[in-house]
Enzyme design. Sequence first.
Site: not given
Lengths: 397, 336, 341
Positions: B70, B139
């Site tokens: 990322e 999440h």
Amino acid sequence: MAEFRMPSLGADMEAGTLVEWLVKPGDQVKRGDIIAVVETQKGAIEIENFEPGTVEKILVEVGTKVPVGTPLAMIRAEGEPATSIAAPVQSPTPAGAPPRPLEPKAPAPAPTPAPAPEAEAEERLRISPAARRLAEQHGIDVSTLSGNGADGAILLGDVERMIAEPKIEGARGRGFDLAAMRQAIAAAMARSKREIPHYYLAQPIEMTACQDWLASVNAKLPPDQRLLLGALLVKAVARAARTFPAFNGFYRDGAFKPAPSVHVGMAIAIRGGGLIAPAIHDADGLSLDALMTEMRELVGRVRSGRIRSSEMADPTITVSSLGERGVEQLYGIIYPPQVAIVGFGKVAPSPWIADGKVVARPVINATLAADHRVTDGHAGALFLSEIETLLQEPETL
Amino acid sequence: MMLQQKAESQAIETTYREAIREAIRDALKRDERVFLMGEDVGRYGGCYAVTKGLLAEFGPERIRDTPLSESGFTGAGIGAAIGGLRPIVEVMTVNFSLLALDQILNTAATIRHMSGNQFGVPLVIRMATGAGRQLAAQHSHSLEGWYAHIPGIKVLAPATVEDARGMLWTALEDPDPVLIFEHVMLYNMTGTLASDAGPVDIGKAAIRREGKDISLITYGGSLWKTIDAATALAAEGIEAEVVDLRTLRPLDDATIMASVHKTHRAVIVDEGWRTGSLAAEISARIVEQAFFDLDAAIGRVCSEEVPIPYPRHLEEAAIPQVPKIIAAAKTALAGG
Amino acid sequence: MAATDKPRLSRAHVLELLKHMIRIRHFEDKCAELYTQEKIRGFLHLYDGEEAVAVGVIPVLKACDRVVATYREHGHALVRGVPMKAALAEMYGKQEGCSHGRGGSMHLFDRATNFYGGNAIVGGGLPLAIGLALADRMRGSDSITACFFGEGAVAEGEFHESANLAALWSLPVLFVCENNRYAMGTALALSESETDIQHKAACYHLASEAVDGMDVVAVEAAARRAVAAIRETGKPYFLECRTYRFRPHSMFDAQLYRDKTEIESWRAKGPIRRFRAWLEQNNLLHPEDLARIEAEVAAEIDEAVAFAEAAKWEPIEQLTRYVYAEQTARDQPANDVATKS
């Protein structure tokens, strides 16, 4: 002669302790030489010299803690004659220090349309900002309101209901909620006595001129158009208030603001125990006829319960007359945020001195209760005196 | 699925997902500088199937699969934007964006300022966000409010198919970094779109439902719950105005204050955790700018102070729901 | 114009190399002095001892190539052609600074010379370099991106992500790792299981080599090899330059983590000293050359100091500018007076 100063070695270094000198007076030094050791919160750091020359004098001894910028030693440049040592200078502010941050702008004052009336002393009034603003816009004294919100909070709806015209008479005929009115009066009067330092003046006024003039005027008029003494009294007060503006206006938030217009509140008793003092607007400019008409109409509307809240909220001075009831003098309580109330007793034949002799004349006692924060006795006396003067020439009112 | 028909200005039925896909296709076709990169955007077709089919249409240079890096690929997006391209970086979800937070904050948001206006970063970062699929604590975050805290970037939250279709192009044209948050519960949402739907403005909030009694201010995945709450309130005679923020940074103060000026009451619905939420920021602004319009304390309906739990009933209890919004509205109407 | 493989050691060239290094050394020295006088504030990281790396690599690059550096970037900026006046004014915080005064010592940026900072997060510039190279690759441009970083960055995840991406996507990046053996106060052996850095890079399938970072000619030669390889193959290259930092990490560092004798031994084989000796032995450097160089450098530094002193503070009313692009025509900041070197 150059000064070797305690260097700044870091943004969070404010001071350092000199722990070792590596040179002594007379030593030659050049740029880049380490000439001392300084103890800081991070440990001992060697400090370097930037001026070539000869060490002239040590200014700070080993073991001393000094702030950044303090001269530690003098270094004489080559060829420079030895001069007398200047006293150690304060660490100068660096030339061209960056501009100080601007003073934070005072936050823009919250946009209050008008200053809020002072809250009750004991507890904070629970009123929403929107309700408070609306109340002020309509001149409603929020301390007279009761609220339907949580914990009795006064909400917008409560003020809106206060403002909206109550339903026209209809089947019931009763226009006012007397219980609520008494509550409001209680709150207002209690507040007035609590907050306003009243002073009282009385003035007997000879009413012969008024009575004679009224008689002659009314002789030509039908009964429903006849002028009453009350109109003369109101007009005189209104004109006097124009001349003495310190009695005509509102005291709010620690300051008095004279009102641009003279709206005379006329105290009217309501059957059943109510009391109301709606305004006659611009009373100082109305002709007596017009004033009389207004007074009649106002009384009529009060009797039938059709007074608008704004009429209750905007008198700039109040007149209360109990003449019909038979009292000699009336000492009123000022309706906040006004600053004066003029009272009139009955007109009664009374002893009067004229040309050195005691004679019987119709006399009315006028009283003034005024707010000592705004005026004092001297001004009050002048005011009452003006009323007296005006009432001696009723044809000019 | 049906998408662009030839009929002019005909309305088409589409989904939020398809609208985004169409926006990406449109951008790739319009401007050769645009390319998209992220994890599993190519061969996999996108974690939420947004980019399905695009690899075949545009090739691996323009639909670029990245390793699980990322920080690396977000920084690469920044560099590529400075270098003259118009990248769309897809971070799979906001939860993983934390690995790239250093690049987003310390490079993308700050390089214009640090360089004295020499270098800007015309980068778009898209991320999925929000809870509702029982994906549990790691999440299910809603961190839009955190990002809205940062000067130097813009933050968008499209909640309608129209905005899903139209915000991307406007974001790509912006000379500064733009983050677009797509709520996971919206991808399947159907809606109607004009067949020639195009770019929409960013920076203005939208009134989705007019009302005079209370302002319900919200964004993203909470919009539809808020509209449902407004419908329920209407049945009780309460007319709620629903304000869809659309852009979280910069906030459209003018629209918010005009609404509060009209209704005198506000409740903010925000799926972020209550403490230090974007709702807190909006509440503060309303107090600063519309204090005397208020008839009640400003209410907030936010996520509870708990990491999002896994079991359905607990997850539902943790995030804003219609009954809580209704209750908050009624509290405000009663004066707080 | 292809870079030649070997440096051409003409007298002009070697004197230029020497001047570059002396210029950096004396400039850093002046910065240290100004810092102790609180003219420069915040953090200051000086390049003493490492000059040969920037001087050996950067002149090999073209104007259209890009340079990404760290917070210890004064030397890189100067060699790249950022005007000394603009760099110093930046460190003073004045608006005529190369970053408009907004960045300070750690954030020197210059568009005109393709100088992308001035990045203060260790490892933070690597993904940026990847992106710049990616853009160049995708646009079919010839530019390469040189990315300077210390060996401390090798511990950061961003190094590994970037090395991987560069090799995987075949990006024209020249990684230059300035291994000065200490990441602030931590010696390399105490933080890396594998201390042979160019070997680490090779494991990512990056062409890599290590070079004596104290030898400016060796560095230049390696840079020429690397740049030629990148331009020819389009693939990245990794250069580990083994060097040493003479001054502390930053000004406020008591250096408790290393021995003074170690520093002295490295100073003895420092890049300027060594190169001077070699030049003198080979009759390439005469006393008057050195005098001229030092006089020119001193004059340039004095001029830069005067410029920075006289330069202006940005008005506080402008505080919130440069956060977003401005709609109106960009003002002309003083760094537009920069001339290309």
